[in-house]
Design a protein around this motif. Structure first.
Motif, PDB file in Angstrom:
ATOM      1  N   TYR A 234       0.813  -1.216   0.000  1.00 47.80           N
ATOM      2  CA  TYR A 234       0.000   0.000   0.000  1.00 47.80           C
ATOM      3  C   TYR A 234       0.847   1.266   0.000  1.00 47.80           C
ATOM      4  O   TYR A 234       1.892   1.346   0.667  1.00 47.80           O
ATOM      5  N   PHE A 235       0.350   2.285  -0.721  1.00 50.43           N
ATOM      6  CA  PHE A 235       0.887   3.635  -0.666  1.00 50.43           C
ATOM      7  C   PHE A 235      -0.090   4.566   0.039  1.00 50.43           C
ATOM      8  O   PHE A 235       0.310   5.454   0.784  1.00 50.43           O
ATOM      9  N   TRP A 236      -1.371   4.372  -0.235  1.00 48.35           N
ATOM     10  CA  TRP A 236      -2.453   5.013   0.507  1.00 48.35           C
ATOM     11  C   TRP A 236      -3.363   3.900   1.026  1.00 48.35           C
ATOM     12  O   TRP A 236      -3.783   3.025   0.270  1.00 48.35           O
ATOM     13  N   GLN A 237      -3.674   3.932   2.311  1.00 45.61           N
ATOM     14  CA  GLN A 237      -4.532   2.899   2.895  1.00 45.61           C
ATOM     15  C   GLN A 237      -5.452   3.552   3.905  1.00 45.61           C
ATOM     16  O   GLN A 237      -5.002   4.307   4.777  1.00 45.61           O
ATOM     17  N   SER A 238      -6.752   3.292   3.754  1.00 48.29           N
ATOM     18  CA  SER A 238      -7.757   3.859   4.661  1.00 48.29           C
ATOM     19  C   SER A 238      -7.646   5.379   4.745  1.00 48.29           C
ATOM     20  O   SER A 238      -7.811   5.983   5.812  1.00 48.29           O
ATOM     21  N   GLY A 239      -7.354   6.009   3.603  1.00 49.16           N
ATOM     22  CA  GLY A 239      -7.345   7.463   3.533  1.00 49.16           C
ATOM     23  C   GLY A 239      -6.074   8.135   4.009  1.00 49.16           C
ATOM     24  O   GLY A 239      -6.008   9.368   4.045  1.00 49.16           O
ATOM     25  N   GLU A 265     -12.121  10.758   4.768  1.00 49.36           N
ATOM     26  CA  GLU A 265     -11.413  10.414   6.001  1.00 49.36           C
ATOM     27  C   GLU A 265     -11.700   8.964   6.407  1.00 49.36           C
ATOM     28  O   GLU A 265     -12.848   8.527   6.457  1.00 49.36           O
ATOM     29  N   GLY A 266     -10.605   8.227   6.645  1.00 47.24           N
ATOM     30  CA  GLY A 266     -10.723   6.841   7.077  1.00 47.24           C
ATOM     31  C   GLY A 266     -11.007   5.851   5.964  1.00 47.24           C
ATOM     32  O   GLY A 266     -11.071   4.650   6.211  1.00 47.24           O
ATOM     33  N   ARG A 267     -11.153   6.336   4.718  1.00 50.03           N
ATOM     34  CA  ARG A 267     -11.551   5.435   3.632  1.00 50.03           C
ATOM     35  C   ARG A 267     -10.698   5.616   2.376  1.00 50.03           C
ATOM     36  O   ARG A 267     -10.208   4.649   1.801  1.00 50.03           O
ATOM     37  N   SER A 268     -10.537   6.828   1.907  1.00 48.59           N
ATOM     38  CA  SER A 268      -9.850   7.093   0.644  1.00 48.59           C
ATOM     39  C   SER A 268      -8.925   8.294   0.814  1.00 48.59           C
ATOM     40  O   SER A 268      -9.210   9.182   1.630  1.00 48.59           O
ATOM     41  N   PRO A 269      -7.825   8.364   0.028  1.00 42.33           N
ATOM     42  CA  PRO A 269      -7.451   7.525  -1.107  1.00 42.33           C
ATOM     43  C   PRO A 269      -7.077   6.094  -0.717  1.00 42.33           C
ATOM     44  O   PRO A 269      -6.784   5.792   0.429  1.00 42.33           O
ATOM     45  N   PHE A 364     -20.285   8.974   3.453  1.00 34.44           N
ATOM     46  CA  PHE A 364     -19.402   7.843   3.743  1.00 34.44           C
ATOM     47  C   PHE A 364     -18.711   8.025   5.097  1.00 34.44           C
ATOM     48  O   PHE A 364     -18.525   7.059   5.845  1.00 34.44           O
ATOM     49  N   GLN A 365     -18.322   9.257   5.421  1.00 35.27           N
ATOM     50  CA  GLN A 365     -17.698   9.488   6.724  1.00 35.27           C
ATOM     51  C   GLN A 365     -18.677   9.201   7.850  1.00 35.27           C
ATOM     52  O   GLN A 365     -18.313   8.626   8.871  1.00 35.27           O
ATOM     53  N   ALA A 366     -19.944   9.571   7.658  1.00 30.14           N
ATOM     54  CA  ALA A 366     -20.950   9.287   8.676  1.00 30.14           C
ATOM     55  C   ALA A 366     -21.168   7.790   8.829  1.00 30.14           C
ATOM     56  O   ALA A 366     -21.324   7.280   9.954  1.00 30.14           O
ATOM     57  N   ILE A 367     -21.182   7.075   7.695  1.00 25.87           N
ATOM     58  CA  ILE A 367     -21.334   5.614   7.754  1.00 25.87           C
ATOM     59  C   ILE A 367     -20.201   5.000   8.563  1.00 25.87           C
ATOM     60  O   ILE A 367     -20.417   4.159   9.452  1.00 25.87           O
ATOM     61  N   ASP A 368     -18.970   5.429   8.287  1.00 26.63           N
ATOM     62  CA  ASP A 368     -17.812   4.848   8.958  1.00 26.63           C
ATOM     63  C   ASP A 368     -17.731   5.263  10.425  1.00 26.63           C
ATOM     64  O   ASP A 368     -17.222   4.509  11.266  1.00 26.63           O
TER      65      ASP A 368
END
Length: 379
Positions: A234-239, A265-269, A364-368
């Protein structure tokens, strides 16, 4: 003689005449009956070439028993004799489906095989007819796909994300490199990225498994779980960037700067080298979301490696981006003797407006925030 006995005697006489080759006598005998047996009447009409009479008798059977196997097969033959290929296919397919679901007596097996053979022949005639109609047109991929779908040569695959569905997006398996202005500058950096890959793998040829068991979630039902045959670096993982990997591979990070990756936040990139060892098969699956496209920049591309998305299969070619919707069923394989490696990352779908991207980011941030983010175990 009772009425019933008379009817039975006439039916037997008609059957005997038919077996003796005198269909006209058989029909005359049946005409004396108050209620001639419909299948016997259909057989007599068939022998006399009376297609209308045969069809009427068969329809009377199917009105009371819509799945009567002999009548379905006979209707297929009747339609064929009328020159109605598509109608014949319909009746015969229904008969074959009925036999497959409920079985068929041994004496009907030859007729079922004949029906199967006739369907194949009619289907070929239909294909030849359509091919002739569009033979002189220029190459039109969507017309070709629509024709294949009509002929049953390919199946329909639609978006079926496992977590979140965004409505109204085009049902496209692959997008073309020429549609995105950021692709060419990134492809131009392929050699530099391959050099960084070689340096990293010189010290550790294997990567961590792409699919890993999480302590916070049930173990995924994936045969490659915790298996480095499908590896990830990984280079970017979980944002968030992975500092050590990013520092070792500045060309990768510079290339990713060209792309419209989501920032959530917490998801991407999300960006990584995806490694597939020889003989490894990633089983058909769907990704989490249809709001993104998955991009593959091929780096190490031995032959006999490919990606199927929906009804279309494409091979990886070094330095030529593949861009696809992973919410459509897809699978990948390496049938070569060498390792395949790609740079994998996600970008926003181009059809999603800027204000919708902002709203989706909040959503998505609210979901997470409600609980641990769902882990993508099959991209």
């Amino acid at each position: 003689m009772s009425d019933q006995a008379r009817e039975e005697a006439l039916a037997q006489a008609a059957l005997a005449a038919l077996r003796g080759g005198d269909a006209a006598k058989a029909r005359a005998t049946l005409a004396q009956m108050a209620a001639p047996p419909p299948m016997l009447l259909a057989q007599v009409c068939n022998r006399l070439g009376d297609r209308d009479g045969e069809a009427e008798a068969l329809r009377s059977i199917l009105a009371g028993d819509p799945r009567n196997l002999p009548a379905l097969l006979a209707m297929g033959h009747n339609a064929q004799a009328r020159g109605d290929d598509r109608g014949a296919i319909s009746w015969r397919r229904t008969a074959l489906a009925q036999a497959a679901a409920h079985g068929a007596p041994p004496q009907l097996q030859p007729l079922l095989q004949q029906a199967q053979d006739a369907i194949a022949q009619s289907s070929q005639r239909f294909e030849d007819h359509l091919t002739a109609a569009i033979r002189d047109l220029p190459s039109l991929p969507r017309i070709a796909l629509a024709t294949d779908l009509l002929l049953g040569k390919r199946a329909i695959f639609l978006q079926q994300p496992s977590m979140f569905y965004f409505p109204g997006l085009p049902q496209r398996a692959f997008y073309e490199r020429s549609e995105f202005d950021w692709v060419a500058p990134m492809e131009a950096m392929t050699d530099a990225i391959v050099a960084e890959l070689a340096a990293v793998r010189a010290g550790a040829p294997d990567f961590a498994p792409y699919v890993q068991t999480s302590k916070a979630r049930p173990a995924p039902n994936n045969k490659l779980r915790d298996d480095p045959s499908w590896g990830a670096y990984y280079f970017w993982q979980s944002g968030a960037p992975v500092p050590d990997h990013a520092a070792r591979c500045p060309a990768v990070m510079a290339a990713l700067d060209h792309t419209p990756m989501p920032v959530i936040e917490g998801r991407s990139p999300m960006a990584l080298w995806s490694l597939l060892k020889p003989g490894t098969h990633i089983a058909p699956h769907h990704g989490l979301l249809n709001t993104r496209l998955i991009c593959h920049l091929p780096l190490l591309t031995p032959p006999d490696c490919a990606l199927r998305v929906g009804a279309e299969t494409r091979a990886w070619h070094r330095g030529e981006m593949l861009i696809f919707d992973d919410s459509i069923e897809h699978e990948a394989w390496n049938r070569s003797a060498d390792t395949r490696v790609i740079l994998l990352f996600e970008v926003w779908r181009p059809e999603i407006a800027v204000e919708e991207r902002a709203a989706l980011t909040l959503l998505f941030q609210a979901i997470d925030q409600f609980g641990p983010a769902q882990i993508d175990t099959g991209g």
